[in-house]
Design a protein around this motif. Structure first.
Motif, PDB file in Angstrom:
ATOM      1  N   VAL A  64       0.839  -1.201   0.000  1.00  0.00           N
ATOM      2  CA  VAL A  64       0.000   0.000   0.000  1.00  0.00           C
ATOM      3  C   VAL A  64       0.871   1.246   0.000  1.00  0.00           C
ATOM      4  O   VAL A  64       0.615   2.211  -0.732  1.00  0.00           O
ATOM      5  CB  VAL A  64      -0.955   0.001   1.211  1.00  0.00           C
ATOM      6  N   LYS A  65       1.916   1.226   0.800  1.00  0.00           N
ATOM      7  CA  LYS A  65       2.852   2.356   0.849  1.00  0.00           C
ATOM      8  C   LYS A  65       3.438   2.630  -0.532  1.00  0.00           C
ATOM      9  O   LYS A  65       3.492   3.780  -0.988  1.00  0.00           O
ATOM     10  CB  LYS A  65       3.960   2.047   1.848  1.00  0.00           C
ATOM     11  N   GLY A  66       3.836   1.575  -1.219  1.00  0.00           N
ATOM     12  CA  GLY A  66       4.390   1.743  -2.562  1.00  0.00           C
ATOM     13  C   GLY A  66       3.388   2.347  -3.530  1.00  0.00           C
ATOM     14  O   GLY A  66       3.743   3.190  -4.369  1.00  0.00           O
ATOM     15  N   GLU A  67       2.130   1.935  -3.415  1.00  0.00           N
ATOM     16  CA  GLU A  67       1.092   2.482  -4.298  1.00  0.00           C
ATOM     17  C   GLU A  67       0.852   3.970  -4.026  1.00  0.00           C
ATOM     18  O   GLU A  67       0.725   4.773  -4.965  1.00  0.00           O
ATOM     19  CB  GLU A  67      -0.208   1.696  -4.104  1.00  0.00           C
ATOM     20  N   LEU A  68       0.794   4.342  -2.746  1.00  0.00           N
ATOM     21  CA  LEU A  68       0.559   5.746  -2.392  1.00  0.00           C
ATOM     22  C   LEU A  68       1.699   6.630  -2.863  1.00  0.00           C
ATOM     23  O   LEU A  68       1.482   7.710  -3.430  1.00  0.00           O
ATOM     24  CB  LEU A  68       0.374   5.875  -0.876  1.00  0.00           C
ATOM     25  N   LEU A  69       2.919   6.175  -2.633  1.00  0.00           N
ATOM     26  CA  LEU A  69       4.071   6.972  -3.060  1.00  0.00           C
ATOM     27  C   LEU A  69       4.191   6.993  -4.582  1.00  0.00           C
ATOM     28  O   LEU A  69       4.646   7.980  -5.167  1.00  0.00           O
ATOM     29  CB  LEU A  69       5.347   6.418  -2.435  1.00  0.00           C
ATOM     30  N   GLY A  70       3.746   5.915  -5.240  1.00  0.00           N
ATOM     31  CA  GLY A  70       3.772   5.877  -6.700  1.00  0.00           C
ATOM     32  C   GLY A  70       2.859   6.929  -7.316  1.00  0.00           C
ATOM     33  O   GLY A  70       3.194   7.521  -8.352  1.00  0.00           O
ATOM     34  N   GLN A  71       1.706   7.177  -6.669  1.00  0.00           N
ATOM     35  CA  GLN A  71       0.806   8.228  -7.159  1.00  0.00           C
ATOM     36  C   GLN A  71       1.509   9.586  -7.138  1.00  0.00           C
ATOM     37  O   GLN A  71       1.405  10.366  -8.084  1.00  0.00           O
ATOM     38  CB  GLN A  71      -0.445   8.298  -6.271  1.00  0.00           C
ATOM     39  N   ILE A  72       2.221   9.855  -6.064  1.00  0.00           N
ATOM     40  CA  ILE A  72       2.892  11.157  -5.927  1.00  0.00           C
ATOM     41  C   ILE A  72       4.076  11.256  -6.881  1.00  0.00           C
ATOM     42  O   ILE A  72       4.301  12.299  -7.507  1.00  0.00           O
ATOM     43  CB  ILE A  72       3.342  11.364  -4.470  1.00  0.00           C
ATOM     44  N   ARG A  73       4.795  10.174  -7.024  1.00  0.00           N
ATOM     45  CA  ARG A  73       5.949  10.183  -7.940  1.00  0.00           C
ATOM     46  C   ARG A  73       5.508  10.448  -9.377  1.00  0.00           C
ATOM     47  O   ARG A  73       6.182  11.162 -10.130  1.00  0.00           O
ATOM     48  CB  ARG A  73       6.700   8.853  -7.839  1.00  0.00           C
TER      49      ARG A  73
END
Length: 499
Positions: A273-282
């Motif tokens: 989930v953390k990776g998905e959230l940070l992927g949106q911002i990236r």
């Protein structure tokens, strides 16, 4: 005789009696009034509100861009369809609440400008006596058989601002979002917003279009979700001409289902989930932006409130250069801004302290039970709505990971069912008490810090009731478990003591 009457005059103000007195005309109080009118017909009631109008948070908070951080399909009432964008402005929410008041004739039951100073329970009379200060300085007195606390859980009059060195030296203006000045002109000004939660994420893009530049200064990052401020299935159903009541219920269930799945994933697969959230911002800021430093929190997703950024406006402002993020700590305020612990300087004309609020469990009301001051933190909660040793009172505390109003509606059902049960059985008093099997039960804080660690919880957990290790003696903070558990409460359980 005339002298005696004159001496008594200050105490001779008429005392108004009602079956139920609701405290607060915010989202919970207005909803409670609706449910009481619908489910307990003939019961007399009043709503006392300290402000000059309804709305609660959506009236007292007036900072730029003020909007919900929960979707209105679930933050709205179950009985009143929401027909706008899921993330709504304060003005839109107040309009919605105003329609509820007008459509159901609730206005005649609300007394504005009544700030409750004290509430005294008298067991000999089995009733509460409430004193409220009016705006003109006079005192209004009420008695009530039952008290329904719908005032929320924080102090509306002032927000929480830490004491930093040198604040008095700063030559610009320091403002808190909760007490936003109407005369604040930030056009062409350098603005620093201290904080990284939903309030900061709202203020920064709202000010960035007119300010010279807005900097979000955070001690540590927060998790954000982004997405379109719209719901595809709602748009499609409206195109098909489906009834708004059906749309409201379908979309509400869809959102609740998806929220539950997401929250479960934050616990079972937090790294994914953390990776998905940070992927949106990236994807919005690019690979060269330091996502690790500025948007990667030290805690797991949903261990603190996870803010939704509609249409990614915060990140679009950063990408366009109108706003920026600095992750650092304040060493001291200076005449022209902030000196950070890294040695960097942040120049500012205006500093906004989006640093949270003061928790106020019982609305700063002076409570007493048969002459003894009520220490709320010494009680044990029953389902997060009633408290040991406190007769004829219920409290609304919503959810931390879902919309507040979901629980407000369900608590209202329980309160109305309890009032009807008391009427049917002839009981005039009810309180909750630990059963024999509960007396050796381990007690802990209202909110487990390992589950939810926001600053206002850490600062104020001691003010809240204790919880036990059994579901009956907890606020579960989980809609999906409580949606079945609360309607199934057995009002004849020995935990309920009637007289």
């Amino acid at each position: 005789m005339a002298e005696t009457m004159a001496a008594l005059a200050p105490e001779a103000a008429p005392v108004e009696h009602v079956d139920v007195l609701i405290v607060g005309a915010g989202i919970s109080g207005v909803g409670g009034a609706y449910h009481l009118q619908e489910q307990c017909p003939g019961r007399s009631f009043l709503v006392l509100e300290a402000q000059d109008g309804f709305g609660g948070t959506w009236r007292t908070h007036r900072y730029p861009g003020i909007r919900s951080d929960s979707d209105l399909y679930t933050f709205g009432y179950r009985f009143k369809p929401w027909v706008g964008a899921p993330i709504a402005t304060a003005e839109e929410i107040r309009k919605y609440m105003g329609e509820v008041i007008e459509e159901n004739g609730l206005g005649r039951f609300i007394r504005y400008g009544h700030r409750i100073r004290s509430a005294r329970w008298d067991s000999s009379a089995n009733r509460w006596t409430i004193e409220a200060a009016r705006g003109d300085g006079s005192i209004a007195r009420f008695t009530a058989n039952f008290l329904w606390m719908c005032q929320g859980y924080y102090r509306h009059e002032e927000g929480y601002t830490p004491e930093w060195p040198g604040m008095a030296r700063f030559g610009g203006r320091i403002v808190h979002p909760q007490t936003w000045p109407e005369d604040l002109d930030y056009r062409g000004k350098r603005v620093v917003v201290i904080g990284s939660g939903a309030t900061a994420a709202t203020i920064v893009p709202a000010m960035a279009d007119e300010a010279a530049h807005v900097t979000m200064l955070q001690r540590s990052p927060t998790f954000f979700r982004t997405g379109r401020n719209g719901i595809e299935i709602a748009d499609e159903l409206r195109t098909l001409g489906i009834n708004e009541e059906w749309i409201h219920e379908i979309v509400r269930r869809k959102i609740l289902y998806e929220q539950a799945r997401f929250i479960q994933r934050t616990q079972t697969e937090p790294e994914m989930v953390k990776g998905e959230l940070l992927g949106q911002i990236r994807a919005l800021l690019g690979d060269d932006y330091d996502i690790d430093k500025h948007f990667t929190p030290r805690y797991r997703p949903w261990q603190q409130r996870l803010a939704f950024v509609p249409d990614a406006d915060l990140f679009k402002g950063i990408a366009a250069g109108r706003a920026s993020v600095v992750t650092d700590e304040i060493e001291t305020f200076t005449e022209t801004g902030l000196l950070l612990k890294s040695g960097a300087m942040l120049d500012a004309d205006i500093i906004v302290t989006a640093t949270g609020f003061h928790l106020s469990a019982l609305g700063d009301i002076d409570f007493a039970i048969d002459g003894e001051p009520l220490v709320f933190g010494d009680t044990v909660t029953y389902r997060g709505m009633m408290f040991t040793g406190v007769p004829n009172m219920a409290w609304v505390f919503g959810y931390l990971r879902a919309s507040w109003t979901l629980r407000a509606d369900m608590v209202a059902d329980v309160v109305c069912r309890l009032l009807n049960h008391m009427e049917q059985t002839g009981a005039t008093r009810v309180e909750v008490a630990l059963r024999p099997e509960d007396h050796n039960m381990p007690l802990g804080p209202w909110i487990d810090p390992e589950e939810f660690s926001s600053g206002y919880v850490a600062r104020g957990n001691h003010l809240l009731p204790k919880r036990g290790d059994k579901p009956e003696w907890q606020h579960m903070h989980d809609y999906w478990s409580e949606k079945d558990a609360l309607p199934a409460i057995d009002l004849t359980d020995p935990a309920f003591v009637y007289r």
